[in-house]
Design a protein around this motif. Structure first.
Motif, PDB file in Angstrom:
ATOM      1  N   ALA A 178       0.864  -1.181   0.000  1.00 45.01           N
ATOM      2  CA  ALA A 178       0.000   0.000   0.000  1.00 45.01           C
ATOM      3  C   ALA A 178       0.899   1.229   0.000  1.00 45.01           C
ATOM      4  N   TYR A 179       0.453   2.270  -0.681  1.00 43.47           N
ATOM      5  CA  TYR A 179       1.271   3.478  -0.743  1.00 43.47           C
ATOM      6  C   TYR A 179       0.391   4.687  -0.983  1.00 43.47           C
ATOM      7  N   ALA A 180       0.999   5.856  -0.824  1.00 38.26           N
ATOM      8  CA  ALA A 180       0.306   7.115  -1.086  1.00 38.26           C
ATOM      9  C   ALA A 180       1.168   7.965  -2.007  1.00 38.26           C
ATOM     10  N   THR A 181       0.495   8.711  -2.865  1.00 37.12           N
ATOM     11  CA  THR A 181       1.174   9.663  -3.743  1.00 37.12           C
ATOM     12  C   THR A 181       0.500  11.022  -3.591  1.00 37.12           C
ATOM     13  N   LYS A 182       1.197  12.039  -4.043  1.00 35.60           N
ATOM     14  CA  LYS A 182       0.606  13.371  -4.004  1.00 35.60           C
ATOM     15  C   LYS A 182      -0.678  13.373  -4.808  1.00 35.60           C
ATOM     16  N   TRP A 183      -1.672  14.110  -4.308  1.00 32.75           N
ATOM     17  CA  TRP A 183      -2.947  14.193  -5.023  1.00 32.75           C
ATOM     18  C   TRP A 183      -2.794  15.045  -6.275  1.00 32.75           C
ATOM     19  N   ARG A 184      -2.221  16.202  -6.147  1.00 33.62           N
ATOM     20  CA  ARG A 184      -1.956  17.112  -7.269  1.00 33.62           C
ATOM     21  C   ARG A 184      -0.628  17.803  -7.012  1.00 33.62           C
TER      22      ARG A 184
ATOM     23  N   SER B  57      -4.339   7.219  -2.259  1.00 33.49           N
ATOM     24  CA  SER B  57      -3.836   5.950  -1.728  1.00 33.49           C
ATOM     25  C   SER B  57      -4.157   4.788  -2.659  1.00 33.49           C
ATOM     26  N   SER B  58      -3.331   3.743  -2.550  1.00 36.00           N
ATOM     27  CA  SER B  58      -3.543   2.504  -3.303  1.00 36.00           C
ATOM     28  C   SER B  58      -3.157   1.325  -2.431  1.00 36.00           C
ATOM     29  N   VAL B  59      -3.845   0.225  -2.614  1.00 33.84           N
ATOM     30  CA  VAL B  59      -3.522  -1.006  -1.896  1.00 33.84           C
ATOM     31  C   VAL B  59      -3.757  -2.185  -2.832  1.00 33.84           C
ATOM     32  N   TYR B  60      -2.821  -3.124  -2.830  1.00 30.20           N
ATOM     33  CA  TYR B  60      -2.928  -4.327  -3.658  1.00 30.20           C
ATOM     34  C   TYR B  60      -2.468  -5.533  -2.850  1.00 30.20           C
ATOM     35  N   LEU B  61      -3.223  -6.610  -2.965  1.00 33.45           N
ATOM     36  CA  LEU B  61      -2.862  -7.871  -2.312  1.00 33.45           C
ATOM     37  C   LEU B  61      -2.669  -8.962  -3.352  1.00 33.45           C
ATOM     38  N   ASP B  62      -1.749  -9.853  -3.065  1.00 36.34           N
ATOM     39  CA  ASP B  62      -1.656 -11.080  -3.835  1.00 36.34           C
ATOM     40  C   ASP B  62      -2.993 -11.798  -3.680  1.00 36.34           C
ATOM     41  N   ARG B  63      -3.515 -12.337  -4.757  1.00 32.09           N
ATOM     42  CA  ARG B  63      -4.824 -13.003  -4.721  1.00 32.09           C
ATOM     43  C   ARG B  63      -4.904 -14.095  -3.663  1.00 32.09           C
ATOM     44  N   ALA B  64      -3.798 -14.759  -3.396  1.00 27.83           N
ATOM     45  CA  ALA B  64      -3.797 -15.852  -2.419  1.00 27.83           C
ATOM     46  C   ALA B  64      -4.074 -15.358  -0.999  1.00 27.83           C
ATOM     47  N   PHE B  65      -3.934 -14.058  -0.765  1.00 28.48           N
ATOM     48  CA  PHE B  65      -4.119 -13.509   0.574  1.00 28.48           C
ATOM     49  C   PHE B  65      -5.396 -12.681   0.705  1.00 28.48           C
ATOM     50  N   ALA B  66      -6.181 -12.629  -0.358  1.00 26.62           N
ATOM     51  CA  ALA B  66      -7.405 -11.814  -0.351  1.00 26.62           C
ATOM     52  C   ALA B  66      -8.477 -12.448   0.521  1.00 26.62           C
ATOM     53  N   GLY B  67      -9.354 -11.596   1.059  1.00 26.63           N
ATOM     54  CA  GLY B  67     -10.507 -12.058   1.806  1.00 26.63           C
ATOM     55  C   GLY B  67     -10.205 -12.574   3.204  1.00 26.63           C
ATOM     56  N   ARG B  68      -9.026 -12.244   3.732  1.00 28.03           N
ATOM     57  CA  ARG B  68      -8.639 -12.749   5.053  1.00 28.03           C
ATOM     58  C   ARG B  68      -8.301 -11.627   6.031  1.00 28.03           C
ATOM     59  N   GLY B  69      -8.662 -10.382   5.672  1.00 29.86           N
ATOM     60  CA  GLY B  69      -8.422  -9.249   6.564  1.00 29.86           C
ATOM     61  C   GLY B  69      -7.071  -8.586   6.394  1.00 29.86           C
ATOM     62  N   PHE B  70      -6.245  -9.122   5.503  1.00 36.07           N
ATOM     63  CA  PHE B  70      -4.917  -8.543   5.320  1.00 36.07           C
ATOM     64  C   PHE B  70      -4.964  -7.163   4.661  1.00 36.07           C
ATOM     65  N   GLY B  71      -5.904  -6.977   3.739  1.00 41.68           N
ATOM     66  CA  GLY B  71      -6.030  -5.671   3.088  1.00 41.68           C
ATOM     67  C   GLY B  71      -6.376  -4.583   4.093  1.00 41.68           C
ATOM     68  N   ARG B  72      -7.297  -4.893   4.977  1.00 41.55           N
ATOM     69  CA  ARG B  72      -7.679  -3.923   6.011  1.00 41.55           C
ATOM     70  C   ARG B  72      -6.503  -3.627   6.947  1.00 41.55           C
ATOM     71  N   MET B  73      -5.757  -4.654   7.321  1.00 40.16           N
ATOM     72  CA  MET B  73      -4.591  -4.479   8.185  1.00 40.16           C
ATOM     73  C   MET B  73      -3.550  -3.574   7.523  1.00 40.16           C
ATOM     74  N   LEU B  74      -3.251  -3.867   6.273  1.00 38.10           N
ATOM     75  CA  LEU B  74      -2.250  -3.114   5.534  1.00 38.10           C
ATOM     76  C   LEU B  74      -2.689  -1.672   5.298  1.00 38.10           C
ATOM     77  N   TYR B  75      -3.932  -1.496   4.862  1.00 37.36           N
ATOM     78  CA  TYR B  75      -4.455  -0.152   4.597  1.00 37.36           C
ATOM     79  C   TYR B  75      -4.521   0.657   5.890  1.00 37.36           C
ATOM     80  N   GLY B  76      -4.892   0.005   6.991  1.00 36.39           N
ATOM     81  CA  GLY B  76      -4.910   0.683   8.288  1.00 36.39           C
ATOM     82  C   GLY B  76      -3.535   1.195   8.671  1.00 36.39           C
ATOM     83  N   ALA B  77      -2.509   0.396   8.414  1.00 37.85           N
ATOM     84  CA  ALA B  77      -1.134   0.819   8.704  1.00 37.85           C
ATOM     85  C   ALA B  77      -0.744   2.009   7.834  1.00 37.85           C
ATOM     86  N   LEU B  78      -1.171   2.000   6.580  1.00 35.32           N
ATOM     87  CA  LEU B  78      -0.891   3.141   5.705  1.00 35.32           C
ATOM     88  C   LEU B  78      -1.566   4.401   6.244  1.00 35.32           C
ATOM     89  N   LEU B  79      -2.818   4.286   6.640  1.00 35.13           N
ATOM     90  CA  LEU B  79      -3.537   5.450   7.170  1.00 35.13           C
ATOM     91  C   LEU B  79      -2.869   5.979   8.432  1.00 35.13           C
TER      92      LEU B  79
END
Length: 168
Positions: free
Chosen positions: A70-76, A87-109
């Protein structure tokens, strides 16, 4: 069985694995509007550019495997926009649907809050119910919908924008 997770800053050395995750979305989905796979040197440059801008690019490691990022870039580019990021977040498909996206995105925030940023904007190619649900679960609210702004795989695609106010 206990799962080991660790979130850390990305480095250009992660570029190959990040390409492995991202290029699946580029070549098989409309989640990304890129049309050609990203090469490792280009991804390494992107990681370095985010770091040079003073913004976070994080990776999630699950049981020793890089599972997402997950990462952030300047808006403008104009100076008054300096308090807002996209912001953007991407998970390997094998790890989707298990709460990892929320964990990672939360850390980014959390990392963005720590930098004193005011607003995070998430752009989502639509339809994408899973991404919209993730954003809304983290407190984002939908603020815009643009129709047919991109064309990929022969079809017109909409984009929605969600925002989250981080602070004053």
């Amino acid at each position: 069985m206990t799962i080991s997770t660790h979130i850390r800053p990305a480095s250009p050395l992660d570029a190959a694995r990040i390409c492995g995750i991202y290029n699946h979305y580029v070549t098989t989905t409309t989640v990304s509007f890129e049309e050609e796979p990203v090469a490792e040197p280009e991804m390494a440059r992107r990681i370095a550019d985010v770091a040079a801008a003073g913004l976070p690019w994080l990776v999630l490691v699950v049981d020793g495997a890089l599972a997402g990022y997950a990462y952030a870039t300047k808006w403008r580019v104009r100076p008054a926009y300096r308090h807002s990021v996209e912001s953007s977040v991407y998970l390997d498909r094998a790890f989707a649907g298990r709460g990892f996206g929320r964990m990672l995105y939360g850390a980014l925030l959390d990392a963005l809050r720590g930098r004193g940023l005011h607003l995070v904007i998430g752009g989502i190619a639509l339809p994408n119910d899973a991404s919209a649900a993730l954003h809304e679960a983290l407190g984002f609210r939908k603020v815009a919908h643009f129709s047919e702004v991109g064309k990929k795989f022969g079809r017109w695609l909409d984009v929605g924008y969600w925002e989250l106010r981080l602070g004053d």
